[in-house]
Structure formats: structure tokens, C-alpha cells
Design an enzyme around this catalytic site. Structure first.
Site, PDB file in Angstrom:
ATOM      1  N   GLY A   1      57.116 -62.503 -47.586  1.00 56.06           N
ATOM      2  CA  GLY A   1      56.351 -62.548 -46.335  1.00 56.06           C
ATOM      3  C   GLY A   1      54.869 -62.790 -46.533  1.00 56.06           C
TER       4      GLY A   1
ATOM      5  N   LYS B   1      46.035 -62.452 -29.312  1.00 55.35           N
ATOM      6  CA  LYS B   1      46.399 -63.846 -29.602  1.00 55.35           C
ATOM      7  C   LYS B   1      46.668 -64.705 -28.357  1.00 55.35           C
ATOM      8  CE  LYS B   1      48.201 -63.282 -34.276  1.00 55.35           C
ATOM      9  NZ  LYS B   1      49.267 -63.600 -35.220  1.00 55.35           N
TER      10      LYS B   1
ATOM     11  N   THR C   1      43.842 -61.497 -34.160  1.00 52.30           N
ATOM     12  CA  THR C   1      45.101 -60.807 -34.422  1.00 52.30           C
ATOM     13  C   THR C   1      45.446 -59.893 -33.249  1.00 52.30           C
ATOM     14  OG1 THR C   1      46.357 -59.593 -36.094  1.00 52.30           O
ATOM     15  CG2 THR C   1      44.046 -58.955 -35.859  1.00 52.30           C
TER      16      THR C   1
ATOM     17  N   ASP D   1      49.882 -69.721 -37.765  1.00 54.15           N
ATOM     18  CA  ASP D   1      50.959 -68.837 -38.246  1.00 54.15           C
ATOM     19  C   ASP D   1      52.221 -69.630 -38.610  1.00 54.15           C
ATOM     20  OD1 ASP D   1      49.689 -66.331 -38.130  1.00 54.15           O
ATOM     21  OD2 ASP D   1      50.107 -66.131 -35.992  1.00 54.15           O
TER      22      ASP D   1
ATOM     23  N   ASN E   1      45.513 -67.997 -33.239  1.00 55.43           N
ATOM     24  CA  ASN E   1      45.090 -67.045 -34.282  1.00 55.43           C
ATOM     25  C   ASN E   1      43.832 -67.518 -35.015  1.00 55.43           C
ATOM     26  OD1 ASN E   1      46.071 -69.053 -35.989  1.00 55.43           O
ATOM     27  ND2 ASN E   1      46.820 -67.575 -37.490  1.00 55.43           N
TER      28      ASN E   1
END
Ligand SMILES: NC(=O)c1ccc[n+]([C@@H]2O[C@H](COP(=O)([O-])OP(=O)(O)OC[C@H]3O[C@@H](n4cnc5c(N)ncnc54)[C@H](OP(=O)(O)O)[C@@H]3O)[C@@H](O)[C@H]2O)c1
Length: 301
Positions: free
Chosen positions: A266, A70, A66, A120, A91
């Protein structure tokens, strides 16, 4: 129970103390009865190379990566998956341990290789696919930072027909569009770039099927920030995804609900990026419901 055979997964970042990933992954590991543990590791940027080498020596099986590592971690890995390479960020790292007994003294040598992935964008696409098919759809994205890159590449690679990217700094959006066109030259997709303002966004949303906000607007503690789009700019056939997950009900999600649009929270992107990492490391289907519950508990939802 941790014993001499317990295998290690984890996440590296700086800072790392706010990560929700250990809760989600440890719940999944426990559910499947796997003798693994998932740990947070605080790694400063000047220690990144040492962390990867140390991971190999310690027999670590996989790592999430993170902020802020990255992109920088890529040069320390042996292989990069094609999508991660296009996005320019990793990631998820898979550590592969191959024993050989070719040395003259018959001792087995362990050859360790690392491969980087980016899950992601996958997380965002899968979250939206829970609500609608993305085939031949027009997608509008606000923002052109790291998250937007991952989302745009995965979306463009997943069968959409049109992609509009609006960003405050229009050059950054143009640079993302140029990378998309270069890397996905064989894909028939219409890519439009605009400066972010309410007029431009309103026009784009009027004929969009999916809207993804990748800016940090509305993220805790700035929960009262004016949302990137208001209810009157959205329609009821629009699927609206705010990738901010603290709080769950962001100012944009509230506006989308007023417009009777379909909303995608999210945290779902966070969940599914983790699900994909879990499956890459362990080669088995992840227990989605259990991991989702653990993530929601950790988020306090
Ligand atoms: N749900 C998930 O799993 C997940 C995963 C990754 C990230 N995120 C979240 O996504 C957000 C963005 O992350 P990132 O890594 O992409 O950040 P980033 O690289 O810093 O990019 C942020 C983008 O938002 C734009 N922006 C920022 N403030 C704005 C404002 N007030 N008005 C208009 N545009 C604004 C920036 O525009 P300029 O280029 O003009 O500066 C930039 O394009 C964060 O909140 C992060 O927590 C969520």
C-alpha cells in the site's frame, strides 16, 4: 537552509499530525537542492476557504489535500483537472502566480489562480505497473469509497478491459459504476457490480489479473481483522494490492503470499501519488528512490 527566498509547499487536513508526506517531500526537495519547504497545516472544515485564500496571499506554491477536505475543497478552486473532476475529489492544488502590469499606476498586480488534481489513482496504477502491464487486464476492486473512486477512474482510463467492483453496500458500488459509464462512455470496458461476499469475490478473483482492496480492513490497530480474501481464493498469476499501508504486511498481503501471488504494498500508492504531486508543482522529475527511502523511514519500515 530557510531564507527570505524559501518557497512553501504543504498538506492540509484535519487531523494532520500523522501525515507522512512532509518526510517524503522534504527529502526530495533537499536531494534536488531546491529552496522549498513542505509543511503540515491543520485546517478545520470551517476554515477551508480561508486556508486557500490565505495560501494565495502567502505565496504558497502547492498543497496536498487530505481527509476530510478532498471533495469540499473543489468549490474553492479556479480550475479542476478532468480526471479529478470525474473522481469528484482533489488531493493536489497548484497555485499559479502571474504578474501583470496593466494597472494605471504601473504597480505590478499578481493574479493568482488555483488548479486541482487527483494523483491518488495515478499512484495506484503506477505502483501496479511496476509489477505488470495493465493493458487488457481484468481488475477486481473491493470497496467503493473515496479511494476506490480514484483507483477505478484511473484504472478504467488506463487501458484495462474489465472492471469488477464488489462492495458491502451494493448501491454505492452501483453509483460508482454509473459515474464510470457516464464519464467514460467512449471507453470500451466491461464494468460489473456485485455485493461483497466471499462467494462472489472468489468467483471474480478466479479469472482476474489484478486485485485491489480499497477497504480499511487490516489497518492498524485492527491488524488481526479477518482479511477480505483468503489464500485459497487467489492464484499465482494474480497481482494483489492492499492500499492499506500501516502495517506494510497486512492480513491480505500475507494471504496473497501464501497463494504465491505477486504483491504490491500500500505504501507504493502513497509514494507515487506524492511523486506525481511533486512533479506537478515543480515541473521536474522527482527523485523516486530518495523519496521512497524517506517515506519508509517515516513509516518505520
Ligand atoms: N495507499 C494510499 O495512498 C491510500 C490512499 C487513500 C486511502 N488509503 C486507505 O484506503 C482505505 C479506504 O479509504 P477511503 O477513503 O476509500 O475510505 P471510505 O471512503 O470510508 O471507504 C471505505 C470502503 O471500504 C468498505 N468497508 C469498510 N469496512 C469494511 C468491512 N469491514 N467489510 C467490507 N467492506 C468494508 C466500505 O464499504 P461500505 O460502502 O459498505 O461502507 C467502503 O466502500 C483506508 O484504509 C485508507 O487509509 C490508502
Amino acid at each position: 537552509m530557510i531564507d527570505g527566498k524559501t518557497k512553501i509547499l504543504g498538506v492540509i487536513g484535519d487531523p494532520i499530525e500523522h501525515t507522512f508526506s512532509p518526510a517524503m517531500h522534504n527529502a526530495g526537495l533537499k536531494e534536488l537542492g531546491l529552496n522549498y519547504i513542505y509543511l503540515p497545516f491543520h485546517v478545520k472544515p470551517d476554515r477551508l476557504s480561508l486556508a486557500i485564500e490565505g495560501g494565495k496571499s502567502l505565496g504558497i506554491q502547492g498543497l496536498n489535500v487530505t481527509i476530510p477536505h478532498k471533495s469540499n475543497v473543489m468549490k474553492h478552486l479556479d480550475e479542476i483537472d478532468q480526471v479529478a473532476s470525474m473522481i469528484g475529489a482533489v488531493n493536489t492544488i497548484q497555485f499559479n502566480y502571474n504578474e501583470t502590469n496593466e494597472s494605471s499606476n504601473q504597480d505590478n498586480e499578481i493574479n493568482v489562480t488555483t488548479k486541482g488534481f487527483n494523483t491518488d489513482g495515478y499512484g495506484c496504477v503506477r505502483a501496479i505497473q511496476e509489477k505488470t502491464s495493465i493493458n487488457d487486464k481484468k481488475v477486481t476492486i473491493t470497496g467503493a469509497g473515496g479511494a476506490a473512486r480514484a483507483v477505478a477512474f484511473q484504472m478504467a482510463n488506463s487501458g484495462i478491459s474489465e472492471l469488477s467492483i464488489l462492495n458491502r453496500n451494493v448501491q454505492k458500488a452501483e453509483s460508482l459504476a454509473s459515474d464510470l459509464r457516464t464519464n467514460l462512455a467512449s471507453i470500451d470496458i466491461d464494468i460489473n457490480i456485485q455485493a461483497y461476499d466471499l462467494d462472489n469475490l472468489g468467483k471474480e478473483l478466479s479469472d482476474s489479473d489484478i486485485f485491489i482492496d480499497t477497504t480499511p480492513i487490516g489497518m492498524y490497530p485492527n491488524v488481526k481483522d479477518k482479511p477480505i480474501a483468503s489464500a485459497d481464493m487467489m492464484h499465482e498469476d494474480l497481482v494483489v494490492n492492499d492500499i492499506v499501508y500501516t502495517p506494510m504486511e497486512t492480513s491480505l498481503i500475507k494471504e496473497a503470499k501464501k497463494a504465491n501471488a505477486e504483491v504490491v504494498y500500500g505504501y507504493k500508492m502513497l509514494l507515487y501519488q506524492g511523486i506525481r504531486s511533486f512533479e506537478i508543482w515543480l515541473g521536474c522529475e522527482a527523485p523516486v528512490d530518495v523519496m521512497e527511502k524517506a517515506l519508509l523511514d517515516a513509516l518505520g519500515i
